[in-house]
Each structure stands twice: as structure tokens, then as C-alpha cells.
Design an enzyme around this catalytic site. Structure first.
Site, PDB file in Angstrom:
ATOM      1  N   ASP A  45       0.837  -1.203   0.000  1.00  0.00           N
ATOM      2  CA  ASP A  45       0.000   0.000   0.000  1.00  0.00           C
ATOM      3  C   ASP A  45       0.870   1.252   0.000  1.00  0.00           C
ATOM      4  O   ASP A  45       1.478   1.593   1.006  1.00  0.00           O
ATOM      5  CB  ASP A  45      -0.893   0.003   1.240  1.00  0.00           C
ATOM      6  CG  ASP A  45      -1.760   1.245   1.301  1.00  0.00           C
ATOM      7  OD1 ASP A  45      -2.745   1.303   0.545  1.00  0.00           O
ATOM      8  OD2 ASP A  45      -1.442   2.178   2.070  1.00  0.00           O
ATOM      9  N   LYS A  75      -2.231   6.160  -4.272  1.00  0.00           N
ATOM     10  CA  LYS A  75      -3.350   7.067  -3.964  1.00  0.00           C
ATOM     11  C   LYS A  75      -3.098   8.469  -4.509  1.00  0.00           C
ATOM     12  O   LYS A  75      -1.964   8.956  -4.499  1.00  0.00           O
ATOM     13  CB  LYS A  75      -3.552   7.177  -2.452  1.00  0.00           C
ATOM     14  CG  LYS A  75      -3.555   5.859  -1.709  1.00  0.00           C
ATOM     15  CD  LYS A  75      -3.917   6.023  -0.238  1.00  0.00           C
ATOM     16  CE  LYS A  75      -3.636   4.743   0.529  1.00  0.00           C
ATOM     17  NZ  LYS A  75      -2.228   4.598   0.947  1.00  0.00           N
TER      18      LYS A  75
HETATM   19  N1  LIG Z   1      -5.309   6.174   3.599  1.00  0.00           N
HETATM   20  C1  LIG Z   1      -4.807   6.868   4.593  1.00  0.00           C
HETATM   21  O1  LIG Z   1      -5.196   8.011   4.824  1.00  0.00           O
HETATM   22  C2  LIG Z   1      -3.752   6.247   5.461  1.00  0.00           C
HETATM   23  C3  LIG Z   1      -3.376   6.854   6.655  1.00  0.00           C
HETATM   24  C4  LIG Z   1      -2.412   6.226   7.443  1.00  0.00           C
HETATM   25  C5  LIG Z   1      -1.846   5.026   7.045  1.00  0.00           C
HETATM   26  N2  LIG Z   1      -2.201   4.457   5.858  1.00  0.00           N
HETATM   27  C6  LIG Z   1      -1.620   3.163   5.398  1.00  0.00           C
HETATM   28  O2  LIG Z   1      -1.818   2.197   6.432  1.00  0.00           O
HETATM   29  C7  LIG Z   1      -0.576   1.575   6.733  1.00  0.00           C
HETATM   30  C8  LIG Z   1      -0.556   1.067   8.160  1.00  0.00           C
HETATM   31  O3  LIG Z   1      -0.806   2.106   9.091  1.00  0.00           O
HETATM   32  P1  LIG Z   1       0.327   2.768  10.019  1.00  0.00           P
HETATM   33  O4  LIG Z   1       1.660   2.550   9.412  1.00  0.00           O
HETATM   34  O5  LIG Z   1      -0.122   4.153  10.278  1.00  0.00           O
HETATM   35  O6  LIG Z   1       0.192   2.010  11.421  1.00  0.00           O
HETATM   36  P2  LIG Z   1       0.019   0.501  11.913  1.00  0.00           P
HETATM   37  O7  LIG Z   1       0.260  -0.456  10.831  1.00  0.00           O
HETATM   38  O8  LIG Z   1      -1.230   0.449  12.704  1.00  0.00           O
HETATM   39  O9  LIG Z   1       1.202   0.426  12.971  1.00  0.00           O
HETATM   40  C9  LIG Z   1       2.550   0.404  12.612  1.00  0.00           C
HETATM   41  C10 LIG Z   1       3.355   0.232  13.890  1.00  0.00           C
HETATM   42  O10 LIG Z   1       3.024  -1.030  14.473  1.00  0.00           O
HETATM   43  C11 LIG Z   1       4.212  -1.746  14.778  1.00  0.00           C
HETATM   44  N3  LIG Z   1       3.931  -3.179  14.592  1.00  0.00           N
HETATM   45  C12 LIG Z   1       3.575  -3.819  13.435  1.00  0.00           C
HETATM   46  N4  LIG Z   1       3.376  -5.130  13.657  1.00  0.00           N
HETATM   47  C13 LIG Z   1       3.625  -5.325  14.977  1.00  0.00           C
HETATM   48  C14 LIG Z   1       3.606  -6.469  15.814  1.00  0.00           C
HETATM   49  N5  LIG Z   1       3.274  -7.676  15.341  1.00  0.00           N
HETATM   50  N6  LIG Z   1       3.934  -6.301  17.134  1.00  0.00           N
HETATM   51  C15 LIG Z   1       4.258  -5.096  17.631  1.00  0.00           C
HETATM   52  N7  LIG Z   1       4.287  -3.976  16.888  1.00  0.00           N
HETATM   53  C16 LIG Z   1       3.971  -4.087  15.568  1.00  0.00           C
HETATM   54  C17 LIG Z   1       5.246  -1.232  13.805  1.00  0.00           C
HETATM   55  O11 LIG Z   1       6.513  -1.355  14.361  1.00  0.00           O
HETATM   56  P3  LIG Z   1       7.693  -2.179  13.583  1.00  0.00           P
HETATM   57  O12 LIG Z   1       7.892  -1.468  12.282  1.00  0.00           O
HETATM   58  O13 LIG Z   1       8.838  -2.099  14.518  1.00  0.00           O
HETATM   59  O14 LIG Z   1       7.168  -3.582  13.400  1.00  0.00           O
HETATM   60  C18 LIG Z   1       4.843   0.240  13.668  1.00  0.00           C
HETATM   61  O15 LIG Z   1       5.414   1.003  14.722  1.00  0.00           O
HETATM   62  C19 LIG Z   1       0.427   2.691   6.437  1.00  0.00           C
HETATM   63  O16 LIG Z   1       1.746   2.212   6.394  1.00  0.00           O
HETATM   64  C20 LIG Z   1      -0.113   3.215   5.141  1.00  0.00           C
HETATM   65  O17 LIG Z   1       0.239   2.345   4.084  1.00  0.00           O
HETATM   66  C21 LIG Z   1      -3.167   5.045   5.051  1.00  0.00           C
END
Ligand SMILES: NC(=O)c1ccc[n+]([C@@H]2O[C@H](COP(=O)([O-])OP(=O)(O)OC[C@H]3O[C@@H](n4cnc5c(N)ncnc54)[C@H](OP(=O)(O)O)[C@@H]3O)[C@@H](O)[C@H]2O)c1
Length: 278
Positions: A45, A75
Site C-alpha cells: 500500500d 493514492k
Molecule cells: N489512507 C490513509 O489516509 C492512510 C493513513 C495512514 C496510514 N495508511 C496506510 O496504512 C498503513 C498502516 O498504518 P500505520 O503505518 O499508520 O500504522 P500501523 O500499521 O497500525 O502500525 C505500525 C506500527 O506497528 C508496529 N507493529 C507492526 N506489527 C507489529 C507487531 N506484530 N507487534 C508489535 N508492533 C507491531 C510497527 O513497528 P515495527 O515497524 O517495529 O514492526 C509500527 O510502529 C500505512 O503504512 C499506510 O500504508 C493510510
């Protein structure tokens, strides 16, 4: 490990679990994404605004996995919603990734005050006709925004990617999406590793089931029919996040997680009715 697939209403299939790439940029980003691909992730993504479409494309090209086994998403940013700009941006997105097509392209935010998302949607529809995009969708769209797309163009998105985690479970939005045949995708599915991961109810369920809190959350989303896209730079977490297909939660556990949602549970109060991103 093999990630199951779901059927989109346009006929294409999509992996039931994806890989978030926000903040994964440059050589280090390519390295982390390559590792994720090796672990079995096929849906990456990205977004024009993450400035990593190039890194995503590079990770795809470096792998031995055939292009048609990937599911690559990007996007359209808010500042490029005018029709001509949107057309150009989709071409630039492809150029940056050095890909011939995206599997999915989303309008990143509706930006209702700006009032241009229907123009942007028309550009996505046309890009789909040109073969530049296979599936078209939206992100952060409320039912009223999707109703406008339907009324103005007659074309529904196949995906709506929204903020979704135990503190903001999007019950109404999910019900609306489902009523339209739209699959809801969860961004920040782990609440960006915030205090959601230490919530006592989740810790209790984790202990009962024998899996970690992040695994419990992702499994809850899968059982809700939602596609989570956790981001992880850690090899170990990338593997752990795929183990959600190895177990299930009973109704009682599902219900207990469903009660954790809060009206103000968004991470940064980004209500798409008001919040605009460019
Ligand atoms: N459309 C939109 O407006 C929008 C907005 C925000 C995000 N997004 C998309 O959504 C994706 C995911 O959201 P996000 O990056 O904001 O947050 P997330 O995936 O909810 O959280 C990421 C965090 O969780 C940790 N993590 C992942 N797996 C884990 C596990 N098994 N145990 C413990 N910690 C874990 C990661 O650390 P480590 O890296 O150390 O594992 C990182 O610090 C983004 O990367 C992006 O592609 C889209």
C-alpha cells in the site's frame, strides 16, 4: 505462508492482508519491502504523498515473484483532484514506480470543502478504461461522499480504506460499505502501535487465545471482513502478522473487542467530514 484472497465486486481478487509502506522510503525501504515480499506479502500500500512509489516499484522488480501475483496500490493526493491534474498524477505515479499498471488506485481523502472529488473520480474511471489501473477505490470516504460518486458517475469504488482499529471500529461505515458491495480496508490497523496494544481487554484475550495483542487485533479485522494493512519494518513482526490465518476468535472475544470503540477514538481526530489533506 500463503495469504488468502477476497473477491472484489469488479471481478478482481485482492489479498486478505496487505503491507503498509508509510515511512518506508529509499534503499532502506526497498530492503524492508523485499523482506516482506519474501515473507509472502503481495499487496503493498503506497501513495503519491508517501514519496515511495519508486521504492515500491523497485522492490517489485527485484523480486522473483511475477508482476501479476502482486497487488500494488497507490493514492491520489488532495492537491491533484482537478481532472487534468489527476490524469497527469496517475501517469506520474506509474512513472515513479516504473510500472505499467496499478492494481488499485484510491482517492486519498475526499476533501469535501475543496469539492473536487467527483472530477478526480472521473479521472480514475478513465484511467481504468486506459488500462492504467485495474481496480478503483477511495480512502477516508464517508457514506455521503460515496453516495455523491454514485449519483454523479454511476460507478462505485470497490475498496474504501479508512482508519480502523479497536478504539475506532467504524461499525456504521462498515455496514454502509458492505451494503454497497465495497470492501473496507483498515489503515493504522494496530493504532500505529499506540496504547491500543496495552489495553487490558486485548491483553486478556491474547492470553486466552495464545497469540499476541497485534495478532488478536488483525484477526478481529479479518473476521469483520476488513482487510488490514499493517506496516512493519521488523522481520519478526512481519511474520507474526501473517499468522492471523492460523487461528480464529470466538463470538465472545469478537464482542469484547467490539466494545472498545470510542466516539473520539481516532488517532489524530481526522474526521473526513472536516479534515482535509493535500
Ligand atoms: N489512507 C490513509 O489516509 C492512510 C493513513 C495512514 C496510514 N495508511 C496506510 O496504512 C498503513 C498502516 O498504518 P500505520 O503505518 O499508520 O500504522 P500501523 O500499521 O497500525 O502500525 C505500525 C506500527 O506497528 C508496529 N507493529 C507492526 N506489527 C507489529 C507487531 N506484530 N507487534 C508489535 N508492533 C507491531 C510497527 O513497528 P515495527 O515497524 O517495529 O514492526 C509500527 O510502529 C500505512 O503504512 C499506510 O500504508 C493510510
Amino acid at each position: 505462508m500463503k495469504i488468502p484472497k477476497l473477491q472484489l465486486q469488479d471481478g478482481y481478487e485482492i489479498p486478505a492482508l496487505g503491507f503498509g509502506t508509510y515511512t518506508l522510503n529509499g534503499h532502506e525501504g526497498v530492503k524492508i519491502m523485499s523482506q516482506a515480499i519474501e515473507q509472502g506479502y503481495r499487496m503493498l500500500d503506497s501513495a503519491f504523498n508517501y514519496e515511495n512509489e519508486g521504492a515500491v516499484g523497485q522492490a517489485v522488480r527485484l523480486s522473483d515473484v511475477p508482476r501479476d501475483e502482486f497487488f500494488i496500490t497507490s493514492k491520489l493526493p488532495g492537491r491533484r483532484q482537478r481532472y487534468e491534474q489527476a490524469v497527469q498524477t496517475i501517469e506520474e505515479s506509474l512513472f515513479r514506480a516504473q510500472l505499467n499498471y496499478y492494481d488499485l488506485y484510491l482517492i486519498h481523502w475526499p476533501n469535501p470543502k475543496q469539492g473536487l472529488f467527483v472530477e478526480a473520480w472521473q479521472a480514475l474511471i478513465d484511467a481504468q478504461k486506459k488500462g492504467q489501473i485495474k481496480s478503483i477505490g477511495v480512502s477516508n470516504f464517508l457514506p455521503e461522499h460515496i453516495e455523491t460518486l454514485k449519483k454523479e458517475t454511476g460507478v462505485l469504488p470497490v475498496i474504501n480504506q479508512v482508519e480502523l482499529h479497536p478504539f475506532f471500529n467504524q461499525e456504521k461505515q462498515r455496514a454502509y460499505d458492505q451494503s454497497q458491495g465495497i470492501i473496507t480496508m483498515a489503515w493504522s490497523p494496530l493504532g500505529r502501535a499506540s496504547d491500543v496494544l496495552t489495553h487490558p481487554v486485548l491483553q486478556q484475550i491474547a492470553q486466552e487465545v495464545g497469540y499476541s495483542v497485534p495478532q488478536i487485533i488483525l484477526r478481529w479485522q479479518v473476521q469483520l471482513g476488513v482487510i488490514p494493512i499493517p506496516k512493519s519494518a521488523s522481520h519478526q513482526n512481519q511474520i507474526a502478522n501473517q499468522e492471523v490465518f492460523d487461528f480464529s476468535l470466538n463470538d465472545n472475544a469478537m464482542q469484547r473487542i467490539n466494545t472498545l470503540t470510542k466516539a473520539d477514538g481516532r488517532l489524530k481526530n481526522q474526521d473526513p467530514a472536516i479534515y482535509e489533506e493535500f
